[in-house]
Write a protein that holds these residues in place. Structure first.
Motif, PDB file in Angstrom:
ATOM      1  N   ASN A 154       0.711  -1.368  -0.089  1.00 17.39           N
ATOM      2  CA  ASN A 154       0.098   0.176  -0.145  1.00 17.39           C
ATOM      3  C   ASN A 154       0.853   1.193  -0.015  1.00 17.39           C
ATOM      4  OD1 ASN A 154      -1.995   2.002   0.322  1.00 17.39           O
ATOM      5  ND2 ASN A 154      -3.116   0.722   2.088  1.00 17.39           N
ATOM      6  N   LEU A 155       0.903   1.754  -1.098  1.00 17.88           N
ATOM      7  CA  LEU A 155       1.627   3.327  -1.297  1.00 17.88           C
ATOM      8  C   LEU A 155       1.002   4.210  -0.821  1.00 17.88           C
ATOM      9  CD1 LEU A 155       4.450   4.417  -2.195  1.00 17.88           C
ATOM     10  CD2 LEU A 155       3.307   4.671  -4.665  1.00 17.88           C
ATOM     11  N   LYS A 156       1.238   4.703   0.312  1.00 18.14           N
ATOM     12  CA  LYS A 156       0.672   5.915   1.009  1.00 18.14           C
ATOM     13  C   LYS A 156       1.142   7.326   0.384  1.00 18.14           C
ATOM     14  CE  LYS A 156      -1.804   3.970   4.205  1.00 18.14           C
ATOM     15  NZ  LYS A 156      -3.233   4.017   4.311  1.00 18.14           N
ATOM     16  N   SER A 157       2.186   7.551   0.005  1.00 16.38           N
ATOM     17  CA  SER A 157       2.631   8.446  -0.464  1.00 16.38           C
ATOM     18  C   SER A 157       4.037   8.428  -0.936  1.00 16.38           C
ATOM     19  CB  SER A 157       2.651   9.961   0.123  1.00 16.38           C
ATOM     20  OG  SER A 157       3.611   9.514   1.643  1.00 16.38           O
ATOM     21  N   GLY A 158       4.393   8.969  -2.008  1.00  8.88           N
ATOM     22  CA  GLY A 158       5.716   9.120  -2.862  1.00  8.88           C
ATOM     23  C   GLY A 158       6.010   8.069  -3.852  1.00  8.88           C
ATOM     24  N   HIS A 159       7.158   7.416  -3.846  1.00  8.75           N
ATOM     25  CA  HIS A 159       7.415   6.516  -5.100  1.00  8.75           C
ATOM     26  C   HIS A 159       8.084   5.219  -5.026  1.00  8.75           C
ATOM     27  CE1 HIS A 159       7.334  10.535  -6.885  1.00  8.75           C
ATOM     28  NE2 HIS A 159       8.275  11.019  -5.999  1.00  8.75           N
ATOM     29  N   LEU A 160       7.604   4.273  -5.640  1.00  2.14           N
ATOM     30  CA  LEU A 160       8.080   2.968  -5.693  1.00  2.14           C
ATOM     31  C   LEU A 160       8.410   2.452  -6.920  1.00  2.14           C
ATOM     32  CD1 LEU A 160       7.543   0.131  -3.819  1.00  2.14           C
ATOM     33  CD2 LEU A 160       5.581  -0.237  -5.228  1.00  2.14           C
ATOM     34  N   HIS A 161       9.495   1.876  -6.828  1.00  5.38           N
ATOM     35  CA  HIS A 161      10.431   1.421  -7.931  1.00  5.38           C
ATOM     36  C   HIS A 161      10.212   0.044  -8.110  1.00  5.38           C
ATOM     37  CE1 HIS A 161      14.185   1.907 -10.928  1.00  5.38           C
ATOM     38  NE2 HIS A 161      12.972   0.940 -11.486  1.00  5.38           N
ATOM     39  N   TRP A 162       9.439  -0.767  -8.914  1.00  4.37           N
ATOM     40  CA  TRP A 162       9.416  -2.258  -9.076  1.00  4.37           C
ATOM     41  C   TRP A 162      10.398  -2.839 -10.049  1.00  4.37           C
ATOM     42  CZ3 TRP A 162       5.918  -5.478  -6.492  1.00  4.37           C
ATOM     43  CH2 TRP A 162       5.923  -6.805  -7.066  1.00  4.37           C
ATOM     44  N   ARG A 163      11.090  -3.879  -9.767  1.00  3.44           N
ATOM     45  CA  ARG A 163      11.772  -4.456 -10.657  1.00  3.44           C
ATOM     46  C   ARG A 163      11.592  -5.887 -10.805  1.00  3.44           C
ATOM     47  NH1 ARG A 163      16.052  -1.205  -8.637  1.00  3.44           N
ATOM     48  NH2 ARG A 163      16.669   0.500  -9.779  1.00  3.44           N
ATOM     49  N   GLN A 164      11.241  -6.290 -11.934  1.00  2.00           N
ATOM     50  CA  GLN A 164      10.897  -7.865 -12.249  1.00  2.00           C
ATOM     51  C   GLN A 164      11.226  -7.972 -13.542  1.00  2.00           C
ATOM     52  OE1 GLN A 164       7.119  -9.081 -11.322  1.00  2.00           O
ATOM     53  NE2 GLN A 164       7.220 -11.166 -12.120  1.00  2.00           N
ATOM     54  N   SER A 165      12.194  -8.879 -14.025  1.00  2.00           N
ATOM     55  CA  SER A 165      12.506  -9.235 -15.264  1.00  2.00           C
ATOM     56  C   SER A 165      11.275  -9.827 -16.162  1.00  2.00           C
ATOM     57  CB  SER A 165      13.701 -10.447 -15.394  1.00  2.00           C
ATOM     58  OG  SER A 165      13.721 -10.858 -16.667  1.00  2.00           O
ATOM     59  N   LEU A 166      11.218  -9.444 -17.241  1.00  2.00           N
ATOM     60  CA  LEU A 166       9.862  -9.869 -18.037  1.00  2.00           C
ATOM     61  C   LEU A 166       9.727 -11.374 -18.253  1.00  2.00           C
ATOM     62  CD1 LEU A 166       9.975  -6.852 -20.758  1.00  2.00           C
ATOM     63  CD2 LEU A 166       8.547  -6.957 -18.866  1.00  2.00           C
ATOM     64  N   LYS A 167      10.831 -11.812 -18.133  1.00  7.44           N
ATOM     65  CA  LYS A 167      10.581 -13.436 -18.314  1.00  7.44           C
ATOM     66  C   LYS A 167      10.312 -14.053 -17.079  1.00  7.44           C
ATOM     67  CE  LYS A 167      15.691 -14.528 -17.807  1.00  7.44           C
ATOM     68  NZ  LYS A 167      15.955 -13.282 -17.095  1.00  7.44           N
ATOM     69  N   ASP A 168      10.281 -13.396 -15.859  1.00  6.99           N
ATOM     70  CA  ASP A 168      10.356 -13.945 -14.509  1.00  6.99           C
ATOM     71  C   ASP A 168       8.809 -13.992 -14.150  1.00  6.99           C
ATOM     72  OD1 ASP A 168      12.800 -14.823 -14.420  1.00  6.99           O
ATOM     73  OD2 ASP A 168      13.568 -13.257 -13.149  1.00  6.99           O
ATOM     74  N   LYS A 169       8.286 -14.891 -13.640  1.00 10.03           N
ATOM     75  CA  LYS A 169       7.007 -15.015 -13.079  1.00 10.03           C
ATOM     76  C   LYS A 169       6.855 -15.220 -11.562  1.00 10.03           C
ATOM     77  CE  LYS A 169       2.417 -17.077 -13.743  1.00 10.03           C
ATOM     78  NZ  LYS A 169       1.921 -16.253 -12.743  1.00 10.03           N
ATOM     79  N   GLY A 170       6.204 -14.480 -10.896  1.00  8.61           N
ATOM     80  CA  GLY A 170       6.629 -14.444  -9.344  1.00  8.61           C
ATOM     81  C   GLY A 170       5.828 -15.523  -8.788  1.00  8.61           C
ATOM     82  N   ALA A 171       6.009 -16.051  -7.515  1.00  8.65           N
ATOM     83  CA  ALA A 171       5.460 -17.364  -6.999  1.00  8.65           C
ATOM     84  C   ALA A 171       3.872 -17.142  -6.573  1.00  8.65           C
ATOM     85  CB  ALA A 171       6.148 -17.814  -5.728  1.00  8.65           C
TER      86      ALA A 171
END
Length: 307
Positions: free
Chosen positions: A88-105
């Motif tokens: 939950n981003l209350k305020s500010g900035h969140l930088h997300w990184r996940q390789s396009l070929k990777d799928k999360g569990a």
């Protein structure tokens, strides 16, 4: 007996890097200054100062960085597996990184007072400014459908593009229209999809390169330190040495690339130290050209003393 007592605690979500001032509030409600690597448990609120940043590894494939002047709440962290299904981003900035070929569990829902969606793979920064009722995304790699919470209109944003939602403030609060079953939609409109400033893209790319370079050099330094410490019985450090061993160091040597110590040259000297019982390099002795020329090399030498 506690059923968790014998379970192996999960490794994630793990705080990997902390820069500047960062605070964490856990389930006990205590707000503490976050100093370095740690594993988050049960729930956490992360806050950063203007120049603060904290990188969190969600699992082997995904990480996010809470950038400066931001607040992010992780309301639930699974005790058994360390899953954090909501950010939950209350305020500010969140930088997300996940390789396009990777799928999360598992799926991760990223929320704010303006948007809510399952985080797609890619490299992007999500922003939330409650004081201006504005939220947006800058997509460095990948693509996503961006829309307001429960909104019918969405915008496809792709690599090198950005889009936002400009909400409405009423009495200092974000205004919503309430639908059936109490669902709410922020009032406002989507902005046009535009290209990210090339300077900004380049800056983001450079920052990532610098981060990776720093990470690689830190790993190399740690590997060197481990290799040095592997010398059995070493009690002295930098360089590693055993009790009563000597080290020979060449000072002011202009011929380092030749791997020799030119003690016959003006200003160049060969210095010997002995590793004492306190684990200190002591008894500094400057050797003459004859002794120093044979004992010293461009790199520090450690071995049995020559006296």
């Amino acid at each position: 007996m506690d059923s968790h007592a014998f379970a192996t605690p999960p490794k994630y979500p793990a705080v990997r890097e902390v820069r500047g001032q960062v605070w964490v509030t856990g389930k006990d409600g205590k707000r503490l200054s976050l100093r370095g690597a740690t594993t988050l448990r049960e729930k956490a609120t992360l806050e950063t100062s203007l120049d603060g940043e904290v990188k969190v590894q969600l699992d082997e494939k995904r990480s996010f960085t809470v950038l400066g002047a931001s607040e992010l709440v992780i309301p639930v962290i699974s005790w058994e597996g360390g899953e954090a299904p909501v950010l939950n981003l209350k305020s500010g900035h969140l930088h997300w990184r996940q390789s396009l070929k990777d799928k999360g569990a598992y799926n991760v829902a990223v929320r704010s007072d303006i948007f809510e969606f399952i985080a797609p793979a890619g490299d992007y920064v999500l922003s939330m400014d409650p004081d201006k009722a504005f939220a947006g995304v800058k997509m460095f790699e990948g693509s996503m459908e961006f829309s307001a919470l429960n909104g019918e209109d969405s915008a496809k944003v792709q690599s090198g593009q950005q889009v936002g939602f400009q909400g409405v403030l009423e009495g200092g609060e974000i205004a919503y229209d309430i639908l059936l079953q109490g669902r709410k939609i922020p009032r406002g409109r989507l902005t046009s999809v535009t290209a990210i400033d090339l300077k900004e893209l380049s800056k983001a790319s450079e920052a990532e390169k610098m981060r990776l370079k720093k990470q690689a050099s830190e790993k190399e330094r740690a590997a060197k330190a481990r290799a040095e410490n592997k010398r059995a019985g070493s009690i002295c450090e930098k360089p590693a040495g055993r009790f009563n061993e000597c080290s020979w160091t060449c000072l002011n040597n202009p011929k380092k690339e030749k791997k020799v110590c030119r003690v016959e040259m003006a200003g160049v000297s060969c210095v010997r130290h002995r590793c004492n019982a306190n684990g200190e390099w002591a008894e500094e002795t400057v050797l003459d050209a004859e002794k120093g020329g044979s004992a010293c090399k461009a790199q520090v030498v450690v071995g049995p003393c020559d006296y």
